[in-house]
Design a protein around this motif. Structure first.
Motif, PDB file in Angstrom:
ATOM      1  N   TRP A   1      -1.992 -10.465  -2.823  1.00 15.62           N
ATOM      2  CA  TRP A   1      -3.206 -10.895  -2.663  1.00 15.62           C
ATOM      3  C   TRP A   1      -3.525 -12.338  -3.460  1.00 15.62           C
ATOM      4  O   TRP A   1      -4.268 -13.245  -2.996  1.00 15.62           O
ATOM      5  CB  TRP A   1      -4.414  -9.957  -3.287  1.00 15.62           C
ATOM      6  CG  TRP A   1      -4.420  -8.829  -2.199  1.00 15.62           C
ATOM      7  CD1 TRP A   1      -3.964  -7.865  -2.088  1.00 15.62           C
ATOM      8  CD2 TRP A   1      -5.077  -8.900  -0.898  1.00 15.62           C
ATOM      9  NE1 TRP A   1      -4.340  -6.931  -0.996  1.00 15.62           N
ATOM     10  CE2 TRP A   1      -4.885  -7.670  -0.418  1.00 15.62           C
ATOM     11  CE3 TRP A   1      -6.069  -9.899  -0.269  1.00 15.62           C
ATOM     12  CZ2 TRP A   1      -5.658  -7.336   1.093  1.00 15.62           C
ATOM     13  CZ3 TRP A   1      -6.262  -9.532   0.842  1.00 15.62           C
ATOM     14  CH2 TRP A   1      -6.433  -8.404   1.522  1.00 15.62           C
TER      15      TRP A   1
ATOM     16  N   ASN B   1      -9.365  -7.823  -9.159  1.00 17.25           N
ATOM     17  CA  ASN B   1     -10.221  -6.597  -9.303  1.00 17.25           C
ATOM     18  C   ASN B   1      -9.012  -5.410  -9.353  1.00 17.25           C
ATOM     19  O   ASN B   1      -9.683  -4.348  -9.638  1.00 17.25           O
ATOM     20  CB  ASN B   1     -11.070  -6.364  -8.165  1.00 17.25           C
ATOM     21  CG  ASN B   1     -12.341  -7.360  -8.381  1.00 17.25           C
ATOM     22  OD1 ASN B   1     -12.823  -7.752  -9.510  1.00 17.25           O
ATOM     23  ND2 ASN B   1     -12.922  -7.881  -7.540  1.00 17.25           N
ATOM     24  N   LEU B   2      -7.903  -5.683  -9.388  1.00 21.18           N
ATOM     25  CA  LEU B   2      -7.089  -4.523  -9.523  1.00 21.18           C
ATOM     26  C   LEU B   2      -6.727  -4.218 -10.879  1.00 21.18           C
ATOM     27  O   LEU B   2      -7.016  -5.004 -11.622  1.00 21.18           O
ATOM     28  CB  LEU B   2      -5.741  -5.032  -8.902  1.00 21.18           C
ATOM     29  CG  LEU B   2      -5.543  -5.373  -7.271  1.00 21.18           C
ATOM     30  CD1 LEU B   2      -4.225  -5.946  -7.032  1.00 21.18           C
ATOM     31  CD2 LEU B   2      -5.415  -3.800  -6.638  1.00 21.18           C
ATOM     32  N   THR B   3      -6.476  -2.890 -11.072  1.00 20.72           N
ATOM     33  CA  THR B   3      -6.339  -2.098 -12.362  1.00 20.72           C
ATOM     34  C   THR B   3      -5.550  -2.964 -13.278  1.00 20.72           C
ATOM     35  O   THR B   3      -5.872  -3.003 -14.525  1.00 20.72           O
ATOM     36  CB  THR B   3      -5.995  -0.775 -11.979  1.00 20.72           C
ATOM     37  OG1 THR B   3      -7.022   0.048 -11.348  1.00 20.72           O
ATOM     38  CG2 THR B   3      -5.950  -0.044 -13.500  1.00 20.72           C
TER      39      THR B   3
ATOM     40  N   GLU C   1       0.805  -1.226  -0.090  1.00 24.18           N
ATOM     41  CA  GLU C   1      -0.175  -0.068   0.045  1.00 24.18           C
ATOM     42  C   GLU C   1       1.087   1.216   0.138  1.00 24.18           C
ATOM     43  O   GLU C   1       0.536   2.334  -0.685  1.00 24.18           O
ATOM     44  CB  GLU C   1      -0.845   0.139   1.327  1.00 24.18           C
ATOM     45  CG  GLU C   1      -2.181  -0.972   1.153  1.00 24.18           C
ATOM     46  CD  GLU C   1      -3.005  -0.882  -0.051  1.00 24.18           C
ATOM     47  OE1 GLU C   1      -3.362   0.487  -0.413  1.00 24.18           O
ATOM     48  OE2 GLU C   1      -3.534  -1.800  -1.016  1.00 24.18           O
TER      49      GLU C   1
ATOM     50  N   LYS D   1       0.987  -5.595  -5.269  1.00 23.33           N
ATOM     51  CA  LYS D   1      -0.303  -5.899  -4.808  1.00 23.33           C
ATOM     52  C   LYS D   1      -0.810  -6.977  -5.176  1.00 23.33           C
ATOM     53  O   LYS D   1      -1.310  -7.783  -4.687  1.00 23.33           O
ATOM     54  CB  LYS D   1      -1.216  -4.641  -4.896  1.00 23.33           C
ATOM     55  CG  LYS D   1      -0.854  -3.419  -3.978  1.00 23.33           C
ATOM     56  CD  LYS D   1      -1.764  -2.306  -4.256  1.00 23.33           C
ATOM     57  CE  LYS D   1      -1.550  -0.851  -3.815  1.00 23.33           C
ATOM     58  NZ  LYS D   1      -2.820  -0.092  -4.041  1.00 23.33           N
ATOM     59  N   PHE D   2      -0.915  -7.249  -6.660  1.00 23.84           N
ATOM     60  CA  PHE D   2      -1.582  -8.418  -7.246  1.00 23.84           C
ATOM     61  C   PHE D   2      -0.998  -9.836  -6.738  1.00 23.84           C
ATOM     62  O   PHE D   2      -1.424 -10.520  -6.366  1.00 23.84           O
ATOM     63  CB  PHE D   2      -1.300  -8.272  -8.866  1.00 23.84           C
ATOM     64  CG  PHE D   2      -1.944  -9.427  -9.297  1.00 23.84           C
ATOM     65  CD1 PHE D   2      -3.282  -9.530  -9.958  1.00 23.84           C
ATOM     66  CD2 PHE D   2      -1.119 -10.575  -9.697  1.00 23.84           C
ATOM     67  CE1 PHE D   2      -3.718 -10.597 -10.461  1.00 23.84           C
ATOM     68  CE2 PHE D   2      -1.551 -11.832 -10.253  1.00 23.84           C
ATOM     69  CZ  PHE D   2      -2.852 -11.936 -10.653  1.00 23.84           C
TER      70      PHE D   2
ATOM     71  N   GLN E   1       0.928  -1.821  -8.350  1.00 23.13           N
ATOM     72  CA  GLN E   1      -0.214  -2.460  -8.549  1.00 23.13           C
ATOM     73  C   GLN E   1       0.344  -4.064  -8.895  1.00 23.13           C
ATOM     74  O   GLN E   1      -0.333  -4.811  -8.280  1.00 23.13           O
ATOM     75  CB  GLN E   1      -1.027  -2.081  -9.818  1.00 23.13           C
ATOM     76  CG  GLN E   1      -1.812  -0.781  -9.637  1.00 23.13           C
ATOM     77  CD  GLN E   1      -3.063  -1.444  -9.266  1.00 23.13           C
ATOM     78  OE1 GLN E   1      -3.658  -2.136  -9.832  1.00 23.13           O
ATOM     79  NE2 GLN E   1      -3.809  -0.562  -8.341  1.00 23.13           N
TER      80      GLN E   1
END
Length: 429
Positions: free
Chosen positions: A231, A256-258, A219, A227-228, A224
């Motif tokens: 998770w 659901n990440l960009t 965070e 983060k992917f 991104q």
């Protein structure tokens, strides 16, 4: 026009695997090192250099480019204003003044490079892209070690230590906001590798601890891609723990990440791991649907897109079949599991040593479940002794295979063959 394109700069970027955006970032960081203020070079600026639209960058950008590449601007294909593009630069030996200029430039480059690792005029060390690059090299080594050995506590501990090292750099000196974000991203990447090593080693409590730290760091980084990864790993963690609802929820955050809309390969991996969770949940139709969607997304993915090393090092057609194997095995569809196992083994890259051992062990399970103990045992003995005795997941799968073999084929030649084979592990262990 095509003849004015800067081939020298393009060649340097290709040789160093650097995108236009990454070069722009590196130039801005070098400007910050040289002047104390970050530059405003953009990806569009680099494209103008490459196209030949801008043949001679402004002074600050030239100095920064020379710092980043360790080459004079003219060697990068740039042409001083007023000099025709086709006119070669005179050899240094023919012009003492030019030789002196080159010497000064080289000295300036060396001094600027050293500045990244030394205190600046105010006595404060400058943290720059050279620190990030060093961490990225260490990360690539962690990834390579994981694919060879996997699940080892030493890999987990090394990755965790490097995460701490990246965080310590935050307090070691001054840095631009871009560099600080990348330091957080590097720390998150290392912590996610520690998390994965713990998952692979079935040390789930440790994995959860690493996961929580990795999520917080990701965070702070705003990255991104990392983060992917975190998770998506969380979904895998809960799947291995037998918690499909939590696995679906975590994997949905990744999906659901960009970045999954920007790059179909990320979308494909998210769907492939969703497929594995469907297998655990005994959802056969969801499993098949997710595989088809993951395959379609992989087929759409741009093969030339630049992606993080952790993704390109493992996710390909072989890994998609490996996850399908896991899904069908969990769902009890053993013929489909066997099919995907063979497809995976035929496509695995040589460095995927850990994955080959896991796939071979799973294939043996699929064959045994179809009533072929001799074939299954012949497959199981192909698992390398190192993986069979040291990798926690492989050890567990082979222990379960051994128990199932003895339960379904007591006193058979297959049991005798397996007993003799495993005895050699005890003798060499």
């Amino acid at each position: 026009m095509a003849e004015n394109k800067n081939g020298a700069l393009a060649a340097w970027m290709t040789a160093h695997a650097m995108s236009a955006a990454e070069l722009a970032d590196a130039v801005n960081d070098a400007i910050a090192d040289l002047t104390g203020r970050s530059g405003t070079t953009s990806e569009r600026t680099v494209f103008r250099w490459l196209s030949g639209e801008n043949r001679w960058p402004q002074e600050r950008q030239r100095r920064a480019l020379e710092t980043v590449t360790r080459l004079p601007a003219t060697a990068l294909g740039f042409v001083p204003r007023g000099r025709p593009a086709s006119t070669p630069m005179p050899p240094p030996s023919e012009d003492p003044d030019d030789m002196k200029r080159r010497t000064l430039v080289a000295g300036g480059i060396a001094a600027a490079t050293a500045a990244a690792a030394a205190p600046n005029a105010s006595g404060v060390r400058r943290i720059g892209m050279s620190d990030i690059e060093r961490l990225q090299q260490e990360f690539a080594r962690v990834i390579a070690s994981d694919h060879r050995h996997g699940g080892q506590r030493a890999i987990e501990q090394r990755a965790a230590a490097l995460a701490d090292e990246a965080l310590n750099l935050q307090n070691a000196g001054s840095a631009t906001q871009r560099v600080r974000s990348r330091l957080y991203g590097a720390a998150a990447a290392f912590r996610s590798s520690a998390m994965w090593a713990a998952i692979d080693g079935r040390r789930y409590a440790d994995a959860i601890t690493h996961m929580r730290e990795a999520q917080a760091l990701a965070e702070l980084s705003g990255d991104q891609a990392i983060k992917f990864r975190i998770w998506s790993h969380a979904g895998t963690l809960y799947r291995h723990m037998g918690r499909p609802s939590d696995a679906f929820a975590a994997n949905d955050v990744a999906r659901n990440l960009t970045i999954t809309r920007q790059d179909s390969l990320f979308a494909s991996l998210g769907l492939a791991r969703q497929m594995a969770i469907h297998g655990l949940a005994q959802d056969h139709s969801g499993l098949r649907r997710a595989f088809d969607q993951a395959q379609a997304a992989m087929d759409r993915a741009d093969p030339d897109a630049q992606r993080p090393v952790w993704l390109t090092a493992f996710y390909d057609q072989a890994e998609l079949h490996a996850l399908a194997l896991s899904a069908h095995l969990a769902a009890g569809d053993h013929p489909a599991a066997e099919y995907h196992a063979y497809r995976c083994l035929s496509a695995l890259r040589p460095h995927m040593v850990r994955s080959r051992a896991i796939t071979t062990a799973r294939l043996a399970h699929a064959q045994l479940a179809q009533g072929a103990p001799d074939v299954a045992t012949a497959t199981a003995v192909q698992v390398p002794a190192d993986a069979a005795t040291r990798h926690p997941r492989v050890c567990r799968m082979l222990q379960e295979f051994s128990a199932a073999l003895r339960a379904t084929s007591p006193g058979s030649p297959a049991v005798q063959m397996w007993s003799e084979h495993t005895a050699t592990w005890r003798m060499t262990g």
